[in-house]
Design a protein around this motif. Structure first.
Motif, PDB file in Angstrom:
ATOM      1  N   PHE A  21       8.273   8.538  11.667  1.00  0.00           N
ATOM      2  CA  PHE A  21       6.946   8.512  12.262  1.00  0.00           C
ATOM      3  C   PHE A  21       5.958   7.999  11.223  1.00  0.00           C
ATOM      4  O   PHE A  21       5.924   8.505  10.093  1.00  0.00           O
ATOM      5  N   GLY A  22       5.174   6.995  11.577  1.00  0.00           N
ATOM      6  CA  GLY A  22       4.233   6.490  10.599  1.00  0.00           C
ATOM      7  C   GLY A  22       3.309   5.421  11.147  1.00  0.00           C
ATOM      8  O   GLY A  22       3.559   4.838  12.207  1.00  0.00           O
ATOM      9  N   ILE A  23       2.226   5.178  10.413  1.00  0.00           N
ATOM     10  CA  ILE A  23       1.251   4.139  10.737  1.00  0.00           C
ATOM     11  C   ILE A  23       1.249   3.146   9.581  1.00  0.00           C
ATOM     12  O   ILE A  23       0.891   3.507   8.457  1.00  0.00           O
ATOM     13  N   PRO A  24       1.648   1.897   9.809  1.00  0.00           N
ATOM     14  CA  PRO A  24       1.699   0.930   8.705  1.00  0.00           C
ATOM     15  C   PRO A  24       0.318   0.663   8.115  1.00  0.00           C
ATOM     16  O   PRO A  24      -0.705   0.752   8.802  1.00  0.00           O
ATOM     17  N   GLY A  25       0.300   0.350   6.839  1.00  0.00           N
ATOM     18  CA  GLY A  25      -0.924  -0.032   6.141  1.00  0.00           C
ATOM     19  C   GLY A  25      -0.596  -1.053   5.075  1.00  0.00           C
ATOM     20  O   GLY A  25       0.579  -1.320   4.793  1.00  0.00           O
ATOM     21  N   VAL A  26      -1.623  -1.599   4.461  1.00  0.00           N
ATOM     22  CA  VAL A  26      -1.378  -2.659   3.479  1.00  0.00           C
ATOM     23  C   VAL A  26      -0.522  -2.166   2.313  1.00  0.00           C
ATOM     24  O   VAL A  26       0.198  -2.952   1.690  1.00  0.00           O
ATOM     25  N   HIS A  27      -0.588  -0.875   2.029  1.00  0.00           N
ATOM     26  CA  HIS A  27       0.194  -0.347   0.912  1.00  0.00           C
ATOM     27  C   HIS A  27       1.639  -0.047   1.284  1.00  0.00           C
ATOM     28  O   HIS A  27       2.435   0.323   0.410  1.00  0.00           O
ATOM     29  N   THR A  28       1.997  -0.137   2.565  1.00  0.00           N
ATOM     30  CA  THR A  28       3.377   0.171   2.957  1.00  0.00           C
ATOM     31  C   THR A  28       4.072  -1.020   3.621  1.00  0.00           C
ATOM     32  O   THR A  28       5.135  -0.847   4.222  1.00  0.00           O
ATOM     33  N   PHE A  73       6.487   8.134   7.273  1.00  0.00           N
ATOM     34  CA  PHE A  73       6.050   7.120   6.311  1.00  0.00           C
ATOM     35  C   PHE A  73       4.521   7.095   6.355  1.00  0.00           C
ATOM     36  O   PHE A  73       3.937   6.768   7.402  1.00  0.00           O
ATOM     37  N   ILE A  74       3.879   7.395   5.228  1.00  0.00           N
ATOM     38  CA  ILE A  74       2.444   7.633   5.222  1.00  0.00           C
ATOM     39  C   ILE A  74       1.765   6.766   4.167  1.00  0.00           C
ATOM     40  O   ILE A  74       2.271   6.609   3.055  1.00  0.00           O
ATOM     41  N   ILE A  75       0.589   6.259   4.531  1.00  0.00           N
ATOM     42  CA  ILE A  75      -0.182   5.393   3.651  1.00  0.00           C
ATOM     43  C   ILE A  75      -0.869   6.215   2.551  1.00  0.00           C
ATOM     44  O   ILE A  75      -1.146   7.409   2.721  1.00  0.00           O
ATOM     45  N   THR A  76      -1.166   5.563   1.452  1.00  0.00           N
ATOM     46  CA  THR A  76      -1.888   6.155   0.330  1.00  0.00           C
ATOM     47  C   THR A  76      -3.231   6.738   0.768  1.00  0.00           C
ATOM     48  O   THR A  76      -3.863   6.239   1.692  1.00  0.00           O
ATOM     49  N   GLY A  77      -3.690   7.769   0.116  1.00  0.00           N
ATOM     50  CA  GLY A  77      -5.061   8.261   0.273  1.00  0.00           C
ATOM     51  C   GLY A  77      -5.343   8.916   1.609  1.00  0.00           C
ATOM     52  O   GLY A  77      -4.915  10.059   1.846  1.00  0.00           O
ATOM     53  N   PRO A  78      -6.073   8.246   2.515  1.00  0.00           N
ATOM     54  CA  PRO A  78      -6.448   8.890   3.775  1.00  0.00           C
ATOM     55  C   PRO A  78      -5.251   9.287   4.622  1.00  0.00           C
ATOM     56  O   PRO A  78      -5.318  10.261   5.379  1.00  0.00           O
ATOM     57  N   GLY A  79      -4.158   8.557   4.520  1.00  0.00           N
ATOM     58  CA  GLY A  79      -2.956   8.964   5.240  1.00  0.00           C
ATOM     59  C   GLY A  79      -2.478  10.331   4.791  1.00  0.00           C
ATOM     60  O   GLY A  79      -2.057  11.166   5.601  1.00  0.00           O
ATOM     61  N   MET A  80      -2.560  10.586   3.496  1.00  0.00           N
ATOM     62  CA  MET A  80      -2.113  11.872   2.959  1.00  0.00           C
ATOM     63  C   MET A  80      -3.085  12.990   3.300  1.00  0.00           C
ATOM     64  O   MET A  80      -2.662  14.113   3.624  1.00  0.00           O
ATOM     65  N   THR A  81      -4.384  12.721   3.243  1.00  0.00           N
ATOM     66  CA  THR A  81      -5.321  13.769   3.636  1.00  0.00           C
ATOM     67  C   THR A  81      -5.206  14.055   5.129  1.00  0.00           C
ATOM     68  O   THR A  81      -5.379  15.193   5.568  1.00  0.00           O
ATOM     69  N   ASN A  82      -4.904  13.048   5.924  1.00  0.00           N
ATOM     70  CA  ASN A  82      -4.764  13.260   7.368  1.00  0.00           C
ATOM     71  C   ASN A  82      -3.543  14.091   7.730  1.00  0.00           C
ATOM     72  O   ASN A  82      -3.574  14.891   8.657  1.00  0.00           O
ATOM     73  N   ARG A 106       1.574   1.830 -10.707  1.00  0.00           N
ATOM     74  CA  ARG A 106       1.805   2.736 -11.828  1.00  0.00           C
ATOM     75  C   ARG A 106       0.774   2.580 -12.928  1.00  0.00           C
ATOM     76  O   ARG A 106       0.323   3.575 -13.516  1.00  0.00           O
ATOM     77  N   ASP A 107       0.376   1.345 -13.216  1.00  0.00           N
ATOM     78  CA  ASP A 107      -0.552   1.121 -14.331  1.00  0.00           C
ATOM     79  C   ASP A 107      -1.979   1.539 -14.003  1.00  0.00           C
ATOM     80  O   ASP A 107      -2.838   1.544 -14.887  1.00  0.00           O
ATOM     81  N   THR A 108      -2.246   1.927 -12.739  1.00  0.00           N
ATOM     82  CA  THR A 108      -3.604   2.339 -12.355  1.00  0.00           C
ATOM     83  C   THR A 108      -3.704   3.839 -12.067  1.00  0.00           C
ATOM     84  O   THR A 108      -4.818   4.335 -11.861  1.00  0.00           O
ATOM     85  N   LEU A 109      -2.581   4.545 -12.044  1.00  0.00           N
ATOM     86  CA  LEU A 109      -2.598   5.952 -11.635  1.00  0.00           C
ATOM     87  C   LEU A 109      -3.483   6.787 -12.555  1.00  0.00           C
ATOM     88  O   LEU A 109      -3.383   6.727 -13.779  1.00  0.00           O
ATOM     89  N   GLY A 110      -4.349   7.575 -11.945  1.00  0.00           N
ATOM     90  CA  GLY A 110      -5.192   8.498 -12.682  1.00  0.00           C
ATOM     91  C   GLY A 110      -6.342   7.865 -13.436  1.00  0.00           C
ATOM     92  O   GLY A 110      -7.041   8.556 -14.188  1.00  0.00           O
ATOM     93  N   ARG A 111      -6.587   6.575 -13.236  1.00  0.00           N
ATOM     94  CA  ARG A 111      -7.625   5.898 -14.031  1.00  0.00           C
ATOM     95  C   ARG A 111      -8.979   5.853 -13.334  1.00  0.00           C
ATOM     96  O   ARG A 111      -9.976   5.490 -13.949  1.00  0.00           O
ATOM     97  N   GLY A 112      -9.051   6.202 -12.068  1.00  0.00           N
ATOM     98  CA  GLY A 112     -10.335   6.285 -11.376  1.00  0.00           C
ATOM     99  C   GLY A 112     -11.074   4.971 -11.300  1.00  0.00           C
ATOM    100  O   GLY A 112     -12.303   4.928 -11.456  1.00  0.00           O
ATOM    101  N   GLN A 113     -10.370   3.894 -11.010  1.00  0.00           N
ATOM    102  CA  GLN A 113     -10.980   2.564 -11.009  1.00  0.00           C
ATOM    103  C   GLN A 113     -11.546   2.157  -9.646  1.00  0.00           C
ATOM    104  O   GLN A 113     -12.013   1.037  -9.481  1.00  0.00           O
ATOM    105  N   GLY A 114     -11.493   3.068  -8.677  1.00  0.00           N
ATOM    106  CA  GLY A 114     -12.009   2.729  -7.358  1.00  0.00           C
ATOM    107  C   GLY A 114     -11.095   1.812  -6.572  1.00  0.00           C
ATOM    108  O   GLY A 114     -11.554   1.011  -5.750  1.00  0.00           O
ATOM    109  N   ARG A 115      -9.803   1.911  -6.801  1.00  0.00           N
ATOM    110  CA  ARG A 115      -8.837   1.094  -6.075  1.00  0.00           C
ATOM    111  C   ARG A 115      -8.781   1.520  -4.604  1.00  0.00           C
ATOM    112  O   ARG A 115      -9.144   2.645  -4.244  1.00  0.00           O
ATOM    113  N   LEU A 116      -8.281   0.652  -3.748  1.00  0.00           N
ATOM    114  CA  LEU A 116      -8.142   0.961  -2.334  1.00  0.00           C
ATOM    115  C   LEU A 116      -7.309   2.221  -2.143  1.00  0.00           C
ATOM    116  O   LEU A 116      -6.231   2.353  -2.715  1.00  0.00           O
ATOM    117  N   HIS A 117      -7.828   3.155  -1.337  1.00  0.00           N
ATOM    118  CA  HIS A 117      -7.144   4.409  -0.980  1.00  0.00           C
ATOM    119  C   HIS A 117      -6.909   5.325  -2.184  1.00  0.00           C
ATOM    120  O   HIS A 117      -6.090   6.243  -2.102  1.00  0.00           O
TER     121      HIS A 117
END
Length: 542
Positions: A21-28, A73-82, A106-117
């Motif tokens: 069960f899932g909703i496709p997104g650009v990250h998946t 299968f869940i998208i990053t960010g709002p998919g997880m909060t939903n 991986r190279d952006t994790l935890g850096r708070g750069q305002g990336r999508l989701h």
């Protein structure tokens, strides 16, 4: 193959997953490349809900009706909060659910750069909602991480597991494993000395009581045989409904049902000298739905659970066995080759007569509703939201076997569960009728999932109890002298909305019209039956 292709192959070929069960997104997108777009060729059916919360509830319903993990299968960010609410419900009710999500590179994790989701840490977000959450940093580790997830589902008290995969790993090249067979996991057996003590206490008991929870539903034959040999009145919780089966079409003669919060069962519990509790957390929403902490056990309590911490929660423990429920039921049976006689059926019958459920003003209006359902659809799976018919069904309904009745009024107690969970159950068990029991308030949380039912051609009955808002909260406010604020809701034209989705809809305000409507359920799509609560109550009181 790529990491996403390996994931699909492992799910399908190693663990037998046939639906996600899932909703496709650009990250998946790369994850969906692994599905291949052809369900028959791929072997995995993808179902698209209209909200990630719906995906989680569908996976939950799929899992409860089969015992197999529901996969999302869940998208990053709002998919997880939903999906977090659905994971909370699954955790509370020990439902196996695998949530696979994307996460930023991986190279952006935890850096708070305002990336999508981007979230500061998805793992921290779901840490309290899962048995474990893992961030895959090396695609070579994927088989091991999946094996851990399914080991949780097979070997311990189940619940949601979350695996997040950075988007730069989906297309990473990885070698397939040498073999695709899953590991064989056996749950623990009870300690022999502890089992012998438990058996001795149960032999000596004059007024035994058995409490069976959802942890037992994989072993209905052993459960039924044991309580009959013990001749003991037995509480079967909401998640264990159907465990003892039926006798001549009615509730088993030793089954007290999920009525532990009612006075007559509480009195029986207080008088019990030995209590055997298996696969039940002894939690509030099963034993104390009146919320006064009045379910008290004064006899010697024997508990069996996979979770050692659970053994010492909620009631004072005399003897605890860390073991699988089914294995323990079988092992105890060996200690009772001949049925004992302790007037168990007489005590059960007297208690049920004292309860007088069909004459209780809180339940009586719903007796004709569930009688009609039982006569029209005796094999149906009933899936409920938190609403008036479900609260009554928890006490009234008896089912022929487990996994035919579940709802969200236990544990986490979320709203919006009933409709999508019913769709998950129908996808898992297309051979059985499925009825969603929903209210006009709660169904608005996930009403859009009617579109999923139409799209997937799911023959599900949506039984909508319309009482003009949040009736349960209205009553609580009135009882506590609080003005009824926020509970009298504007309702849409539900039948018009259903028709707009392409769903058949009708109204039934008495048992005869309900029976007629149920007989007209289509084979290739949903049917919404709206019941006006006031009109129904008037019809059954005449």
């Amino acid at each position: 193959m790529t990491c996403s292709e390996l994931l699909i192959r492992l799910l399908r070929d190693t663990y037998g997953v046939d639906t996600v069960f899932g909703i496709p997104g650009v990250h998946t997108v790369e994850l969906y490349r692994g599905l291949g777009g052809d369900a028959e060729a791929c072997g995995i059916r993808h179902v698209t809900p209209r909200h990630e919360q719906g995906a989680g509830f569908m996976a939950d319903g799929y899992a409860r009706s089969t015992g197999q993990p529901g996969v999302c299968f869940i998208i990053t960010g709002p998919g997880m909060t939903n999906i977090a609410t659905a994971m909370g419900q699954a955790l509370a009710d020990s439902v196996p659910m695998l949530v696979i999500s994307s996460v930023n590179r991986r190279d952006t994790l935890g850096r708070g750069q305002g990336r999508l989701h981007e979230l500061p840490c998805q793992q921290q977000l779901v840490a309290g909602l899962t048995r474990f959450s893992h961030t895959l940093l090396d695609p070579v580790a994927l088989p091991e991480v999946l094996a851990r997830a399914f080991a949780v589902f097979e070997g311990m008290r189940p619940g949601p597991v979350h695996i997040e995969i950075p988007i730069d790993l989906f297309d990473a090249q990885v070698s397939p494993p040498e073999q695709w067979s899953p590991p064989v996991i056996h749950r623990p057996a009870p300690n022999p000395a502890g089992l012998a003590t438990a058996a001795r206490w149960l032999h000596e008991a004059q007024r035994p009581l058995v409490l069976l929870g959802g942890g037992c539903i994989a072993a209905p034959e052993a459960a039924r045989a044991l309580v009959e040999r013990l001749d003991a009145p037995t509480v079967t919780t909401i998640n264990a409904k159907g465990l003892l089966g039926l006798e001549a079409g009615s509730r088993h003669s030793l089954d007290l049902g999920a009525n532990a919060a009612l006075p007559a069962v509480r009195e029986l519990a207080r008088e019990a000298d030995v209590i055997l509790a298996i696969g039940t957390e002894l939690g509030e929403t099963d034993y104390d739905v009146v919320f006064d902490d009045g379910f008290l056990l004064t006899g010697r309590l024997i508990r069996v659970d996979l979770d050692p911490e659970q053994l010492v929660r909620n009631q004072s423990l005399a003897l605890g066995l860390i073991a699988d429920a089914g294995t323990t039921l079988d092992a105890l049976l060996a200690h009772f080759p001949v049925a004992l006689s302790r007037q168990g059926r007489i005590r059960t019958a007297a208690t049920m007569e004292a309860l007088a459920l069909d004459r209780d003003p809180a339940f009586a209006p719903f007796v004709p509703l569930f009688t009609t359902l039982a006569e029209t659809m005796p094999e149906a799976i009933l899936v409920g939201d938190s609403c008036a018919p479900v609260y009554a069904a928890n006490h009234l309904v008896a089912k022929p076997e487990p996994r035919r009745f579940f709802n969200a009024s236990t544990g986490y107690g979320t709203l919006g569960y009933g409709l999508p969970a019913a769709l998950g159950a129908k996808l898992a068990r297309p051979d059985l009728p499925v009825v969603a029991l929903v209210g006009d308030g709660g169904v608005m949380f996930t009403l859009a999932e009617i579109a999923t039912a139409v799209e997937e051609h799911l023959s599900v009955v949506i039984l909508l109890w319309h009482n003009g808002g949040y009736e349960e909260i209205r009553r609580y406010m009135a009882a506590n002298g609080v003005a009824p604020i926020g509970v009298n809701l504007h309702a849409p034209e539900f039948q018009t909305l259903a028709n707009g989705f392409g769903c058949l809809a009708t109204r039934a305000d008495d048992p005869a019209s309900l029976a007629k409507a149920l007989s007209q359920c289509p084979e290739q799509g949903p049917l919404l039956i709206e019941i006006d609560a006031a009109a129904w109550n008037a019809s059954v009181q005449e």
